[in-house]
Design an enzyme around this catalytic site. Structure first.
Site, mmCIF file in Angstrom:
data_model
loop_
_atom_site.group_PDB
_atom_site.id
_atom_site.type_symbol
_atom_site.label_atom_id
_atom_site.label_comp_id
_atom_site.label_asym_id
_atom_site.label_seq_id
_atom_site.Cartn_x
_atom_site.Cartn_y
_atom_site.Cartn_z
ATOM 1 N N GLU A 7 6.591 -0.874 48.707
ATOM 2 C CA GLU A 7 5.764 -0.278 49.751
ATOM 3 C C GLU A 7 4.607 -1.164 50.187
ATOM 4 O OE1 GLU A 7 3.272 3.804 50.318
ATOM 5 O OE2 GLU A 7 5.246 4.004 49.432
ATOM 6 N N ASP A 103 6.855 3.808 46.783
ATOM 7 C CA ASP A 103 5.954 4.636 46.000
ATOM 8 C C ASP A 103 6.723 5.842 45.488
ATOM 9 O OD1 ASP A 103 3.496 4.942 44.915
ATOM 10 O OD2 ASP A 103 2.550 5.790 46.680
ATOM 11 N N TYR A 305 0.391 6.210 37.913
ATOM 12 C CA TYR A 305 0.509 6.680 39.297
ATOM 13 C C TYR A 305 -0.477 7.818 39.573
ATOM 14 C CZ TYR A 305 2.717 8.353 43.591
ATOM 15 O OH TYR A 305 2.959 8.722 44.879
#
Length: 705
Positions: A7, A103, A305
């Site tokens: 990404e 992502d 994350y």
């Protein structure tokens, strides 16, 4: 050749390093049978109304509702995006298979799927799904690649969300603007922003209409302990003084004395919203900035994350906890007691049933380096200490309740003492809370009393005023969005309500910032206040479907069900179409009102707020022309290589006394020269007009032709 699409460039480099794809090309890295390329966020978007039919460029009630069938996507109008997409498109055509390295979340899935769809990808696709960017996590992820089909429902939910936002945003904004917008005012209406604004406006009205009332309370001091009368507040000073006279005639008597030992539960691990709330409370950071800092920590491999909505860890992580704690050298004083014994596997921390796409935000085995910003260090400290605290014992407390009596008037007081710090040990050295924020009961040390004891006391009157509801801060607004406007303090209940909150953790910060940008809300110190524009807009919208946090929460709940495969995305879209159609009919037939505030001016040539073609240069899309490995970055005084220490390439904004624009520097890097420029005041040969050129040695020279 296997194509991997990340990404952003930095993530692509991390992946390429693990895969051995070390040869830098224009827009990708190559090697060991892999090509690793990247997007930089959204490359595609849903088409605008005029992309379907040119006449829809004009905002006119007769064209509403606009309901494309089917919905289409298009590439975002940006030179950098268009250039990088051509690279991706060619690589997709040439590869044998694709690994989606986007992502690992709903938005990331949507971004990559749209890009592959636009590139007409027919190749087999696998999915890389990881929760951190450490080398170990990437290797583990590639060893356990998933079929793309496993994430089909995630994509359908993201696509349904985008379509729903388009249907409501496009139609409702045009509808209310054309019906009620005076002086060419654009009235922006959205699926999430409008109920969020409605909550703020409602609170604002409660504050504005609040009438302060005085009240009086009876208190007394016995053995240096303040007791409060257990009666209703008195509405007049005369009644309070009569009560005071009565109290002076009688001794104080202890009716009951009770001490109960209890435990204070450990705080939960952070999800994104909880982290944003804590950072706003402690440091005053906006939700948007906190997301920026924790995202940076994730990309630097120090935390996992961040865009998560769970406070739990998966059970498979338990064996790795010890290694993470051992790596946290800066916190060794706090981790030592934990490492001296087995790490507990509590259901309050580890629960697979409460982990969806990702687990809670925790540190990785890679401790932060010294190059973090102050803000990043503070956010990391919040995450690190919370991670340590959840494995400490519970805090043991003593709750004391004392009931007394003066004549016939009952009194009581309570106190709370900490017997064993437990998890609070982690925060002992933190800055103390302000006195007014402390628990008043905790301030008072209560001696041992005996039932039936009596004695003299010192009665007094406390005069106070009722307080209006408190304005939202970003912390309390985030919590309200999470629970669809309901006041919920209990963490377990709040956890259950997350599925029906307004928006998602990753989007709430942007919604709040959007309301600020549109001047619907403003900051007054830490408080968020509705502006007159925001109040007018909500008053203009006479439809609870658009304003109700609970109803918007129901839409979010359905989107979550789509993600789990429990609800049909087509049904969700049809429900929104029905709602938009009914709303259009209702508003068109409604009596017009005047919305007087001028917020956005629509140009005479085009009767709609058409997004301008982006001219911003995305430097991260451009590889350094010298080393051809790192992407370029924008600094305060120059554009330079991301690996400047190793490469040394940079172009200062000022050349020979002239300040260059980013476009001029971009031309210099890409084309090797600028257009003819003037205003050079500091050239050694007094050249005032000329063309800047980039030499083979990557120096800059000024030529007259």
């Amino acid at each position: 050749m296997i194509l991997c699409i990340a990404e952003k460039p930095s993530v692509a480099r991390d992946i390429a390093k693990v895969l051995g794809a070390n040869v830098a090309k224009q827009g990708y890295l190559e090697g060991n049978g892999y090509c690793v390329t990247w997007t930089f966020g959204h490359f595609c978007t849903l088409k605008e109304p005029h992309d379907y039919k040119p006449y829809l460029k004009a905002w006119n009630l007769i064209y509403l509702p606009i309901i494309p069938e089917p919905f289409g996507i298009k590439l975002i109008e940006n030179p950098g995006v268009e250039k990088q997409f051509k690279t991706i498109e060619k690589l997709v055509a040439d590869c044998e298979s694709v690994i989606n390295c986007g992502d690992a979340g709903q938005e990331g899935e949507l971004i990559q799927r749209w890009v592959l769809q636009k590139a007409k990808c027919k190749k087999p696709i696998k999915r890389l799904w990881i929760s951190s960017l450490t080398e170990e996590a990437i290797k583990e992820g590639f060893a356990n690649l998933k079929p793309a089909e496993d994430y089909q429902n995630l994509y359908l939910a993201g696509n349904a969300r985008a379509i729903g936002d388009w249907l409501l945003g496009i139609n409702a904004t045009r509808l209310f603007t054309k019906k009620f917008g005076a002086n060419k005012t654009v009235l922006s209406v959205g699926r999430v922003q409008t109920p969020t604004l409605a909550m703020i406006v409602q609170r604002q009205k409660e504050m504005d209409s609040f009438s302060t009332e005085e009240y009086w309370e009876l208190k007394t001091k016995y053995r240096d302990v303040i007791f409060n009368a257990s009666i209703d507040r008195l509405k007049s000073k005369e009644k309070a003084e009569k009560g005071l006279d009565y109290l002076k005639k009688h001794d104080f008597e202890i009716i009951s004395f009770e001490i109960k030992e209890g435990k204070e539960k450990n705080p939960r691990l952070f999800d994104l919203t909880a982290l944003q709330v804590e950072a706003n409370k402690k440091f005053g950071y906006s939700a948007e900035n906190t997301l920026k800092y924790i995202q940076s920590l994730y990309e630097k491999k120090h935390t996992t994350y961040p865009r998560v909505d769970t406070t739990y860890l998966s059970e498979s992580l338990h064996p790795k906890i010890k290694g993470i704690l051992e790596s946290m050298k800066h916190y060794r004083e706090l981790t030592a007691p934990l490492l001296s014994q087995p790490i507990p596997k509590s259901k309050i921390v580890f629960d697979d049933a409460k982990v969806t796409d990702h687990h809670a935000i925790i540190p990785t085995e890679i401790p932060p380096s010294s190059n973090l910003s102050r803000e990043e260090k503070l956010i990391y400290d919040l995450v690190a200490k919370r991670f340590i605290a959840v494995f400490y014992p519970e805090c043991k407390i003593s709750n004391t309740l004392v009931e007394g009596q003066v004549g016939t008037i009952p009194f009581k007081t309570s106190g709370r003492q900490i017997l064993e710090l437990g998890w609070r040990e982690v925060y002992v050295k933190d800055k103390k809370e302000e006195p007014e924020k402390r628990d008043k009961d905790e301030e008072q040390t209560i001696p041992e009393f005996k039932q039936g004891e009596k004695g003299a006391h010192l009665p007094l009157i406390h005069q106070g005023k009722t307080s209006p509801p408190k304005a939202y801060t970003e912390a309390t607004l985030l919590r309200a969005m999470e629970t669809a406007g309901k006041q919920v303090d209990d963490e377990e209940l709040r956890e259950l309500m997350k599925n029906s909150g307004i928006g998602r953790p990753s989007t709430r910060a942007n919604i709040i910032e959007t309301l600020f940008r549109r001047k619907y809300i403003e900051r007054k110190k830490k408080n968020i206040i509705a502006t007159s524009t925001g109040v007018q807009l909500i008053d203009t919208i006479d439809d609870e479907l658009l304003k109700s946090p609970e109803l918007t929460g129901e839409w979010e709940f359905k989107l979550r069900k789509i993600e789990r495969g429990e609800y049909d995305a087509g049904t969700f879209k049809n429900e929104l179409i029905e709602m938009v159609t009914a709303l259009t009919k209702k508003v068109i037939n409604q009596k017009s009102m005047v919305f007087s505030h001028v917020e956005e001016i629509v140009t005479k040539e085009v009767k709609e707020a058409v997004p301008r073609k982006s001219t911003a240069i995305i430097w991260e899309n451009e590889n350094c022309p010298k080393c051809k490995e790192s992407e370029l970055i924008k600094g305060k005084t120059a554009i330079g290589c991301g690996n400047f220490k190793g490469c040394g390439f940079k172009i200062p904004f000022q050349q020979f006394g002239k300040n260059l624009t980013e476009k001029q520097i971009h031309d210099l890097i890409i084309k090797g020269k600028t257009s003819r420029l003037k205003g050079f005041t500091e050239h050694p040969e007094n050249v005032m007009v000329g063309i800047l050129r980039l030499t083979k040695d990557f120096n800059i020279e000024l030529k007259t032709d």
